[in-house]
Enzyme design. Structure first.
Site, PDB file in Angstrom:
ATOM      1  N   HIS A  61      48.722  38.108  42.407  1.00 51.04           N
ATOM      2  CA  HIS A  61      48.898  37.536  41.068  1.00 51.04           C
ATOM      3  C   HIS A  61      50.278  36.916  40.960  1.00 51.04           C
ATOM      4  O   HIS A  61      51.269  37.538  41.361  1.00 51.04           O
ATOM      5  CB  HIS A  61      48.727  38.616  39.998  1.00 51.04           C
ATOM      6  CG  HIS A  61      48.832  38.068  38.609  1.00 51.04           C
ATOM      7  ND1 HIS A  61      47.834  37.297  38.046  1.00 51.04           N
ATOM      8  CD2 HIS A  61      49.823  38.133  37.685  1.00 51.04           C
ATOM      9  CE1 HIS A  61      48.205  36.935  36.825  1.00 51.04           C
ATOM     10  NE2 HIS A  61      49.403  37.427  36.593  1.00 51.04           N
ATOM     11  N   LEU A  83      34.964  39.795  38.570  1.00 50.48           N
ATOM     12  CA  LEU A  83      33.817  40.560  39.006  1.00 50.48           C
ATOM     13  C   LEU A  83      33.547  41.682  38.014  1.00 50.48           C
ATOM     14  O   LEU A  83      34.473  42.219  37.398  1.00 50.48           O
ATOM     15  CB  LEU A  83      34.065  41.161  40.390  1.00 50.48           C
ATOM     16  CG  LEU A  83      34.254  40.165  41.539  1.00 50.48           C
ATOM     17  CD1 LEU A  83      34.709  40.892  42.786  1.00 50.48           C
ATOM     18  CD2 LEU A  83      32.952  39.405  41.804  1.00 50.48           C
TER      19      LEU A  83
END
Length: 203
Positions: A106, A90
């Protein structure tokens, strides 16, 4: 109870785990919408559960696409945005609309092995252990403040798939814990936002 919008790009296994935990009451949150950048399994999971979904297919330029998907998220007025296997970056301006209430998992022990190929890169590096992290999303690539992380051993016979499968189990527990601690006030996101981080670094 926290209102969550979740973004997905793939099969949605981590999202499905979070949904199961919220439905069971072990995570004090409600998933109010699921969005994606493409048709994917995660949307199917959400639709089957009766959760509103939306798709904003990626079209360059990224800044304009990011603004559109941010508008779609904002319409649901979430308390927290969770990127769960969402494979698009984004824009900084889109992130800033939700920061610090925007999280990502992650599959590495950040700052080690950032980026889309964290599991592959850990195997290629020949390390004995990697890990999983939950971070606040900022304008960088996996550079936001770390809220929780845990080590995961790399086994001698690991493949990318087998290692990733074990990391996912840890990611799911970490994400559930972080959301729970945000809900009960143990984690105050205002203490971990970008401005706070910069102030601390400069002091």
């Amino acid at each position: 109870m926290l209102r969550l919008v979740v973004l997905v790009s793939g099969s949605g296994t981590n999202f499905a785990d979070l949904l199961q935990r919220t439905n069971a009451g072990s995570v004090p949150a409600e998933i109010i919408a699921v969005g994606a950048d493409r048709a994917c399994g995660g949307l199917e999971v959400a639709a089957a559960a009766g959760i509103p979904t939306f798709v904003e297919p990626f079209v360059a330029p990224r800044e304009e696409w990011s603004a559109r998907i941010a508008d779609r998220i904002h319409a649901f007025e979430p308390d927290l945005v969770v990127l769960s296997g969402f494979m698009r970056l984004l824009s900084a301006s889109a992130v800033s609309r939700f920061e610090p209430a925007i999280l990502n998992t992650h599959p590495a022990h950040l700052p080690e092995f950032p980026g889309a190929q964290g599991v592959r890169d850990a195997l290629a590096a020949g390390v004995a252990q990697t890990g999983a992290s939950v971070i606040i999303v900022d304008s960088g690539i996996d550079t936001g403040p770390i809220l929780a992380q845990q080590r995961v051993p790399v086994l001698p016979d690991d493949t990318q798939d087998s290692l990733h499968d074990r990391i996912k189990l840890v990611e799911r527990d970490l994400l559930a814990s972080v959301i729970t601690h945000i809900a009960d006030g143990t984690i105050d996101l205002a203490d971990h936002g970008l401005e706070h981080r910069l102030d601390r670094t400069d002091s």
